[in-house]
Scaffold this motif. Structure first.
Motif, short mmCIF file in Angstrom:
data_model
loop_
_atom_site.label_atom_id
_atom_site.label_comp_id
_atom_site.label_asym_id
_atom_site.label_seq_id
_atom_site.Cartn_x
_atom_site.Cartn_y
_atom_site.Cartn_z
N MET A 1 0.82 -1.19 0.00
CA MET A 1 0.00 0.00 0.00
C MET A 1 0.87 1.26 0.00
O MET A 1 0.59 2.21 -0.72
N ALA A 2 1.92 1.29 0.81
CA ALA A 2 2.79 2.47 0.87
C ALA A 2 3.48 2.69 -0.47
O ALA A 2 3.60 3.83 -0.93
N TYR A 3 3.93 1.61 -1.10
CA TYR A 3 4.61 1.76 -2.39
C TYR A 3 3.64 2.29 -3.45
O TYR A 3 4.02 3.12 -4.27
N LYS A 4 2.40 1.85 -3.39
CA LYS A 4 1.40 2.35 -4.35
C LYS A 4 1.21 3.85 -4.17
O LYS A 4 1.14 4.58 -5.15
N ARG A 5 1.14 4.30 -2.93
CA ARG A 5 0.98 5.74 -2.68
C ARG A 5 2.21 6.52 -3.16
O ARG A 5 2.08 7.61 -3.71
N LEU A 6 3.39 5.96 -2.94
CA LEU A 6 4.61 6.60 -3.43
C LEU A 6 4.58 6.68 -4.95
O LEU A 6 4.92 7.71 -5.53
N ASN A 7 4.17 5.62 -5.57
CA ASN A 7 4.07 5.59 -7.03
C ASN A 7 3.06 6.63 -7.53
O ASN A 7 3.32 7.33 -8.52
N ASP A 8 1.93 6.73 -6.85
CA ASP A 8 0.93 7.75 -7.21
C ASP A 8 1.52 9.15 -7.07
O ASP A 8 1.31 10.01 -7.93
N LEU A 9 2.26 9.39 -5.99
CA LEU A 9 2.90 10.69 -5.79
C LEU A 9 3.93 10.96 -6.88
O LEU A 9 4.03 12.10 -7.36
N SER A 10 4.65 9.95 -7.29
CA SER A 10 5.67 10.14 -8.33
C SER A 10 5.05 10.64 -9.64
O SER A 10 5.71 11.37 -10.39
N LYS A 11 3.82 10.29 -9.88
CA LYS A 11 3.14 10.74 -11.10
C LYS A 11 2.80 12.22 -11.05
O LYS A 11 2.57 12.85 -12.08
N LEU A 32 9.56 20.26 2.51
CA LEU A 32 8.79 19.34 3.36
C LEU A 32 8.60 18.01 2.66
O LEU A 32 8.75 16.94 3.27
N THR A 33 8.31 18.04 1.37
CA THR A 33 8.17 16.80 0.60
C THR A 33 9.49 16.03 0.59
O THR A 33 9.49 14.80 0.74
N ILE A 34 10.59 16.73 0.44
CA ILE A 34 11.91 16.09 0.49
C ILE A 34 12.11 15.43 1.85
O ILE A 34 12.62 14.30 1.93
N ASP A 35 11.70 16.09 2.91
CA ASP A 35 11.81 15.52 4.25
C ASP A 35 11.04 14.19 4.34
O ASP A 35 11.58 13.19 4.81
N TYR A 36 9.80 14.18 3.88
CA TYR A 36 9.01 12.95 3.93
C TYR A 36 9.57 11.87 3.02
O TYR A 36 9.61 10.70 3.38
N LEU A 37 10.00 12.25 1.82
CA LEU A 37 10.59 11.26 0.91
C LEU A 37 11.87 10.66 1.51
O LEU A 37 12.13 9.46 1.34
N TYR A 41 12.53 6.77 2.14
CA TYR A 41 13.72 6.09 1.62
C TYR A 41 14.54 5.45 2.75
O TYR A 41 15.02 4.33 2.62
N GLU A 42 14.66 6.14 3.87
CA GLU A 42 15.40 5.60 5.01
C GLU A 42 14.80 4.28 5.50
O GLU A 42 15.52 3.34 5.82
N LYS A 43 13.48 4.20 5.51
CA LYS A 43 12.81 3.00 6.01
C LYS A 43 12.68 1.89 4.97
O LYS A 43 12.66 0.71 5.32
N SER A 44 12.60 2.27 3.69
CA SER A 44 12.28 1.28 2.66
C SER A 44 13.44 0.95 1.72
O SER A 44 13.48 -0.14 1.16
N ASN A 45 14.33 1.92 1.51
CA ASN A 45 15.41 1.78 0.53
C ASN A 45 14.88 1.58 -0.90
O ASN A 45 15.55 0.97 -1.74
N TRP A 46 13.69 2.10 -1.17
CA TRP A 46 13.10 1.96 -2.50
C TRP A 46 13.78 2.90 -3.49
O TRP A 46 13.95 4.09 -3.22
#
Length: 117
Positions: A1-11, A32-37, A41-46
């Motif tokens: 689910m988190a990856y799907k949301r990240l993918n949606d944000l990437s669009k 702020l977006t950079i902070d969240y990204l 990345y720190e938690k997922s390494n995606w």
């Protein structure tokens, strides 16, 4: 689910690296977006999160003034503040983030008048 949301944000991310805020790019919200990204990345390494961070920093770099201040009369809301934590996180592996972080730290040390959260 988190990856799907990240993918949606990437669009939503523009080719230049910014995300639309009030009809255009906003430097403060981008930090702020950079902070969240960076946290993602720190938690997922995606790889996707790292790619999005790199594009965002590439854009933000052009709004980093040599005196450590940011933004001003450009951007969708004339933002002058920056949230440095995500920038600091990626500075060890991103040269442009390292440059921004260095200037921010130097400005804080020299007590320059700009807004850093």
């Amino acid at each position: 689910m988190a990856y799907k949301r990240l993918n949606d944000l990437s669009k939503l991310q523009k080719e230049e690296g910014w995300f639309p805020e009030y009809g255009g790019p906003d430097i403060g919200y981008l930090s702020l977006t950079i902070d969240y990204l960076a946290k993602v990345y720190e938690k997922s390494n995606w790889d996707l999160a790292k790619e999005m961070l790199t594009k965002a920093i590439d854009f933000l770099y052009y709004f980093s003034h040599p005196d450590g201040s940011f933004g001003g009369e450009y951007g969708s809301r004339n933002t002058k503040y920056i949230i440095p934590s995500g920038i600091e996180f990626i500075a060890p592996w991103n040269r442009k983030a390292g440059y921004i972080a260095f200037n921010l730290r130097r400005a804080l040390f020299e007590k320059k008048n700009h807004r850093t959260i």
